[in-house]
Enzyme design. Structure first.
Site, PDB file in Angstrom:
ATOM      1  N   GLY A  31      74.231 105.296  48.169  1.00 18.14           N
ATOM      2  CA  GLY A  31      72.905 105.330  47.579  1.00 18.14           C
ATOM      3  C   GLY A  31      71.807 105.421  48.613  1.00 18.14           C
ATOM      4  O   GLY A  31      72.033 105.817  49.754  1.00 18.14           O
ATOM      5  N   HIS A  37      72.000 113.567  52.179  1.00 16.42           N
ATOM      6  CA  HIS A  37      72.957 113.549  51.070  1.00 16.42           C
ATOM      7  C   HIS A  37      72.884 114.841  50.261  1.00 16.42           C
ATOM      8  O   HIS A  37      73.909 115.382  49.837  1.00 16.42           O
ATOM      9  CB  HIS A  37      72.674 112.361  50.149  1.00 16.42           C
ATOM     10  CG  HIS A  37      72.904 111.026  50.790  1.00 16.42           C
ATOM     11  ND1 HIS A  37      71.879 110.192  51.143  1.00 16.42           N
ATOM     12  CD2 HIS A  37      74.047 110.381  51.152  1.00 16.42           C
ATOM     13  CE1 HIS A  37      72.371 109.080  51.673  1.00 16.42           C
ATOM     14  NE2 HIS A  37      73.679 109.175  51.703  1.00 16.42           N
ATOM     15  N   GLN A 155      83.879 108.002  61.547  1.00 15.95           N
ATOM     16  CA  GLN A 155      84.332 107.790  60.175  1.00 15.95           C
ATOM     17  C   GLN A 155      85.007 109.036  59.623  1.00 15.95           C
ATOM     18  O   GLN A 155      86.017 108.946  58.911  1.00 15.95           O
ATOM     19  CB  GLN A 155      83.146 107.412  59.287  1.00 15.95           C
ATOM     20  CG  GLN A 155      83.491 107.297  57.808  1.00 15.95           C
ATOM     21  CD  GLN A 155      82.302 106.901  56.973  1.00 15.95           C
ATOM     22  OE1 GLN A 155      81.958 105.741  56.876  1.00 15.95           O
ATOM     23  NE2 GLN A 155      81.641 107.885  56.366  1.00 15.95           N
ATOM     24  N   ARG A 186      69.180 111.732  59.805  1.00 13.33           N
ATOM     25  CA  ARG A 186      68.798 111.113  58.537  1.00 13.33           C
ATOM     26  C   ARG A 186      69.826 110.069  58.141  1.00 13.33           C
ATOM     27  O   ARG A 186      71.029 110.284  58.233  1.00 13.33           O
ATOM     28  CB  ARG A 186      68.646 112.169  57.447  1.00 13.33           C
ATOM     29  CG  ARG A 186      67.410 113.040  57.621  1.00 13.33           C
ATOM     30  CD  ARG A 186      67.103 113.840  56.368  1.00 13.33           C
ATOM     31  NE  ARG A 186      65.798 114.471  56.459  1.00 13.33           N
ATOM     32  CZ  ARG A 186      65.592 115.756  56.770  1.00 13.33           C
ATOM     33  NH1 ARG A 186      66.634 116.540  57.006  1.00 13.33           N
ATOM     34  NH2 ARG A 186      64.379 116.246  56.842  1.00 13.33           N
TER      35      ARG A 186
END
Length: 284
Positions: A31, A37, A155, A186
């Site tokens: 979120g 995103h 990751q 970002r």
């Protein structure tokens, strides 16, 4: 736009898509959505027929309770942003008990050397938490493809290893880093910074670009040392946690002259007040 909080409803929708031989993509998020995103969703749109965006602040990947508490939760704004830009998304926004049941604990994974470098040194248990939530999301959504930003490059490699370990049938796709005008990567954590602080934090990208320019012209360990000194001596806003130059496949830190057959990246983690920022760049 379809929004599900329960996995049964979501899975029923996906079964219908699979029966029609639709390619399903997954964009996992926590979120506090931003342009980065949206760039992942855009990448997914290019190769998928249907896209699931998950919005879930995963408690098991936080080694710092304060960081978990302060992590921005902006579900209404997130849904509005997605609705504004895309009309046919499927949103999965579950509560913790929908994912974990009564006991919120991590599974243990053998990610090998990947888990002991950089983030693994400073965030105990972090990658077990990442592996736990993604394994469960992959089991719930059954995506054909899953999309991750290269900002979290370590990751990304961990997720690819997870798929190997669990033998889940999903293609993991890395996407370019989305940046602010001053180069700052970002991140949802940027929402905790003021405009002035965001401008100052652009120094992280400046350091990475300097390393990129110097890499190959002198000893890599000397480049690392110079960047660490420059970071500490040229500004007083950011506190450096680590600067590392590593093999882009194994993440093993470079220890001597670089091998032209290998790819390398520079990695940074730094604190802007109590906001932890990470970034990286390809060097060759």
């Amino acid at each position: 736009m379809q929004v599900y909080q329960d996995k049964q409803g979501l899975q029923a929708a996906i079964v219908g898509l699979k029966k029609k031989s639709k390619i399903v993509g997954l964009v996992p998020t926590m979120g506090a959505l931003h342009e980065g995103h949206l760039s992942l969703v855009e990448q997914a749109h290019q190769v998928c027929d249907a896209i699931v965006v998950s919005i879930f602040v995963n408690p098991t990947q936080f080694n710092n309770a304060s960081d978990l508490e302060k992590y921005p939760r902006t579900l209404e704004d997130d849904l509005a942003l997605l609705e504004k830009n895309y009309k046919n998304l499927i949103i999965f926004a579950p509560q913790e008990n929908e994912i974990y049941g009564e006991e919120i604990t991590s599974e243990k994974f053998n990610f090998g050397n990947l888990a002991f470098q950089m983030e693994g040194k400073f965030r105990d248990g972090h990658f077990d938490g990442v592996g736990t939530i993604l394994k469960r999301l992959f089991d719930i959504v059954r995506p054909d493809k899953a999309f991750f930003g290269e900002k979290d490059f370590q990751q990304l490699l961990i997720v690819k290893k997870l798929v190997q370990l669990t033998q889940q049938e999903v293609e993991v796709i890395g996407c370019p880093i989305s940046r602010e005008n001053n180069g700052l990567a970002r991140s949802s954590r940027n929402k905790r910074l003021t405009a002035t602080e965001i401008e100052k934090a652009g120094f992280i990208y400046e350091i990475l670009k300097k390393a990129e320019k110097k890499f190959g012209t002198k000893d890599a360990l000397l480049v690392k040392q110079e960047m660490e000194e420059h970071f500490k001596n040229s500004q007083d806003f950011l506190d450096l946690e680590y600067f590392e130059i590593s093999d882009a496949e194994t993440l093993k830190p470079i220890s001597e002259g670089f091998d032209h057959r290998k790819k390398y990246r520079a990695f940074v983690a730094a604190y802007a007040n109590d906001v932890r920022l990470i970034d990286n760049i390809a060097l060759n």
